[in-house]
Design a protein around this motif. Structure first.
Motif, PDB file in Angstrom:
ATOM      1  N   ARG A  73       0.789  -1.057  -0.025  1.00  0.00           N
ATOM      2  CA  ARG A  73      -0.244   0.232   0.181  1.00  0.00           C
ATOM      3  C   ARG A  73       0.969   1.536   0.126  1.00  0.00           C
ATOM      4  O   ARG A  73       1.856   1.022   0.524  1.00  0.00           O
ATOM      5  CB  ARG A  73      -0.851   0.106   1.603  1.00  0.00           C
ATOM      6  CG  ARG A  73      -2.327  -0.870   1.565  1.00  0.00           C
ATOM      7  CD  ARG A  73      -2.896  -0.628   2.400  1.00  0.00           C
ATOM      8  NE  ARG A  73      -3.971  -1.932   2.801  1.00  0.00           N
ATOM      9  CZ  ARG A  73      -4.076  -1.784   3.740  1.00  0.00           C
ATOM     10  NH1 ARG A  73      -3.367  -0.789   4.751  1.00  0.00           N
ATOM     11  NH2 ARG A  73      -5.391  -2.015   4.385  1.00  0.00           N
ATOM     12  N   ASP A  77       2.027   2.022  -6.156  1.00  0.00           N
ATOM     13  CA  ASP A  77       0.872   2.547  -6.146  1.00  0.00           C
ATOM     14  C   ASP A  77       0.451   2.799  -7.849  1.00  0.00           C
ATOM     15  O   ASP A  77       2.186   3.064  -7.805  1.00  0.00           O
ATOM     16  CB  ASP A  77      -0.264   3.292  -6.040  1.00  0.00           C
ATOM     17  CG  ASP A  77      -0.310   2.758  -4.386  1.00  0.00           C
ATOM     18  OD1 ASP A  77      -0.450   1.893  -3.892  1.00  0.00           O
ATOM     19  OD2 ASP A  77      -0.078   4.008  -3.703  1.00  0.00           O
ATOM     20  N   TRP A  84       4.202  -4.101 -10.864  1.00  0.00           N
ATOM     21  CA  TRP A  84       3.729  -4.029 -10.011  1.00  0.00           C
ATOM     22  C   TRP A  84       3.536  -5.791  -9.448  1.00  0.00           C
ATOM     23  O   TRP A  84       4.351  -5.398  -8.213  1.00  0.00           O
ATOM     24  CB  TRP A  84       2.182  -3.841  -9.363  1.00  0.00           C
ATOM     25  CG  TRP A  84       1.318  -3.626  -8.491  1.00  0.00           C
ATOM     26  CD1 TRP A  84       1.265  -2.902  -7.033  1.00  0.00           C
ATOM     27  CD2 TRP A  84       0.477  -4.995  -8.010  1.00  0.00           C
ATOM     28  NE1 TRP A  84       0.054  -4.196  -6.152  1.00  0.00           N
ATOM     29  CE2 TRP A  84      -0.090  -5.650  -6.240  1.00  0.00           C
ATOM     30  CE3 TRP A  84       0.441  -6.672  -8.738  1.00  0.00           C
ATOM     31  CZ2 TRP A  84      -0.792  -6.048  -6.468  1.00  0.00           C
ATOM     32  CZ3 TRP A  84       0.027  -7.240  -7.651  1.00  0.00           C
ATOM     33  CH2 TRP A  84      -0.883  -7.067  -6.550  1.00  0.00           C
ATOM     34  N   TYR A 286      -8.216  -0.356  -9.181  1.00  0.00           N
ATOM     35  CA  TYR A 286      -7.196   0.139  -8.857  1.00  0.00           C
ATOM     36  C   TYR A 286      -5.875  -1.230  -9.365  1.00  0.00           C
ATOM     37  O   TYR A 286      -4.688   0.036 -10.488  1.00  0.00           O
ATOM     38  CB  TYR A 286      -6.838  -0.390  -7.394  1.00  0.00           C
ATOM     39  CG  TYR A 286      -5.503  -0.801  -7.464  1.00  0.00           C
ATOM     40  CD1 TYR A 286      -4.632   0.628  -6.630  1.00  0.00           C
ATOM     41  CD2 TYR A 286      -4.186  -1.476  -6.700  1.00  0.00           C
ATOM     42  CE1 TYR A 286      -3.256   0.731  -6.107  1.00  0.00           C
ATOM     43  CE2 TYR A 286      -3.215  -1.443  -6.176  1.00  0.00           C
ATOM     44  CZ  TYR A 286      -2.388  -0.249  -5.423  1.00  0.00           C
ATOM     45  OH  TYR A 286      -1.345   0.302  -5.321  1.00  0.00           O
ATOM     46  N   LEU A 312      -5.939  -2.848  -0.305  1.00  0.00           N
ATOM     47  CA  LEU A 312      -6.639  -1.897  -0.208  1.00  0.00           C
ATOM     48  C   LEU A 312      -6.329  -0.581   1.266  1.00  0.00           C
ATOM     49  O   LEU A 312      -6.267  -0.375   1.673  1.00  0.00           O
ATOM     50  CB  LEU A 312      -6.241  -1.083  -1.151  1.00  0.00           C
ATOM     51  CG  LEU A 312      -5.622   0.163  -2.063  1.00  0.00           C
ATOM     52  CD1 LEU A 312      -4.226  -0.441  -2.742  1.00  0.00           C
ATOM     53  CD2 LEU A 312      -7.100   0.679  -3.430  1.00  0.00           C
TER      54      LEU A 312
END
Ligand SMILES: [Zn+2]
Length: 444
Positions: A73, A77, A84, A286, A312
């Motif tokens: 988190r 992002d 990712w 996301y 998240l």
């Protein structure tokens, strides 16, 4: 232990009900109905009586989570999916020691309880280096009291980090041993071939065979990103759901996670075979995965539950809201998926999809509930309570959470965990893993 729980305001089967009560025997609901009648029929039982200022809701059911992803988190992002996965997920998670995993899992579970989640399906894939890490996750769930389902991942693809990989024989052996060990604790263990890219067809078949032997659902990520469709097509000549059907694995026990990219024929197949879907709309946004066609799948009778996936902010009310908004946007029709539809997906329907008797105040269900503060500034007396929770409220509106009729979370407890031990332990983990801790720009 027998007792009556009574509330002036409750949500039952997605409807608002006044004066409602149920009888709890051990950890389950034995009878439920009109409050005054239940109390009159059980004069000798102790009664937990909630007044005008409280609303009783069944605990939310989280159909898909990877609790350790809370470590990503706020710094990993705004990246594409490959970056990712490779630079955050596959770099950080394999480094977690069992004791660290305990604290990370505990933090995520305590947060879920505070947000009204009483059951969580943990899709766990750090199984290549023995059972210690998964045992720590189970210990964390038992310690905080959340109801746990283990979707025990099977992964054998060569691209995956070695700590995620194993062969079919050891995955089978360890899954059977875990299922036996956790049966007495009431924890369901389900085989979970990771995905068509991370588990071979042989491994996928073997996992599904074991699920049938054990009589439990099987969980699998399917068609989350569009590239997976091209990948599976290039390898097999078929699209993912059609390919799974050709392997003979699609059926009422099959829980597809995501399943965003499907042809109309595949949606028909999911409906015909009675498969279930876990939809993760916040994560799907996301990570830029896409929008699943819930409306089309529901029309075909596909059972749908909700999950918080990358955690998240693990809150099923957020997922309900996102589920309706995405369908309204995709179909350009504000009437397409109601708050009540979404509510049931995050409670009763999700429980049914993952094979747990929970998510509603009905006889036979686990006595799992949360208490909503009707005096909270964001609670409007003119709102329908379901619409209120799905569209308006912040998770701070949940004041207490009960699992199996035992109080496992309240505001004080959540604060204590957040501020003290868990916070310190998480900071230690972040420092050891060299997660970015200080985001301030250096002075010029
Ligand atoms: Zn997932």
């Amino acid at each position: 232990m027998k007792q009556v729980v009574r509330a002036r305001h409750a949500i039952v089967g997605g409807e608002a009900v006044h004066d409602f009560a149920f009888v709890v025997e051990e950890d389950r609901i034995a009878r439920a109905g009109e409050g005054a009648a239940i109390v009159a029929a059980n004069p000798d039982l102790p009664c937990m009586d909630y007044g005008e200022d409280r609303l009783l809701a069944p605990g939310a059911v989280n159909g898909h989570s990877h609790c350790y992803q809370i470590l990503l988190r706020g710094w990993a992002d705004d990246w594409g999916f490959d970056k990712w996965r490779d630079d955050a997920l596959y770099r950080i998670i394999p480094q977690l020691e069992p004791e660290e995993l305990y604290w990370v899992a505990l933090a995520a579970f305590v947060e879920m309880l505070g947000n009204g989640i009483t059951t969580v399906v943990e899709f766990f894939y750090v199984n290549g280096a023995g059972t210690a890490r998964l045992e720590k996750l189970v210990e964390a769930a038992i310690d905080c009291g959340i109801r746990l389902v283990v979707a025990r991942a099977w992964m054998d693809a060569s691209y995956a980090p070695p700590i995620f990989r194993e062969d079919i024989a050891s995955a089978r052996r360890d899954t059977i041993a875990l299922a036996e060990e956790l049966r007495s604790a009431g924890i369901l263990v389900c085989p979970a071939p990771h995905s068509l890219h991370a588990a071979s067809p042989e491994m996928t078949r073997a996992a599904v065979d074991l699920a049938r032997e054990l009589g439990v659902p099987v969980h699998m990520h399917v068609a989350e990103a569009r590239y997976e469709v091209e990948q599976v097509k290039a390898r097999t000549g078929l699209t993912p759901i059609a390919y799974l059907d050709s392997l003979g694995v699609l059926g009422p026990h099959f829980v597809a996670v995501h399943a965003i990219w499907q042809t109309e024929e595949e949606k028909d197949l999911m409906g015909e075979r009675g498969a279930a879907l876990i939809h993760n709309p916040v994560t799907n946004q996301y990570l830029g995965d896409g929008i699943a066609d819930l409306v089309g799948l529901r029309r075909r009778g596909v059972r749908i539950g909700l999950g918080t996936d990358c955690d998240l902010r693990p809150c099923i009310y957020d997922e309900m809201r996102a589920a309706t908004f995405l369908q309204k946007t995709a179909t350009l029709d504000g009437a397409t998926l109601s708050a009540r539809d979404a509510w049931l997906m995050g409670t009763r329907d999700c429980a049914r999809a993952v094979g747990v008797e929970a998510g509603d105040f009905a006889a036979g269900c686990y006595a799992d509930w949360c208490v909503i503060d009707r005096t909270h500034p964001s609670f409007h007396p003119w709102s329908h309570p379901v619409n209120q929770l799905v569209y308006v409220s912040d998770p701070g509106i949940v004041v207490e959470t009960f699992v199996g009729a035992r109080k496992v979370s309240d505001r004080r407890r959540a604060q204590r965990y957040g501020n003290e031990r868990i916070g310190k332990e998480l900071r230690k983990v972040a420092e050891r893993l060299r997660l970015p801790l200080d985001h301030a720009n250096a002075p010029a």
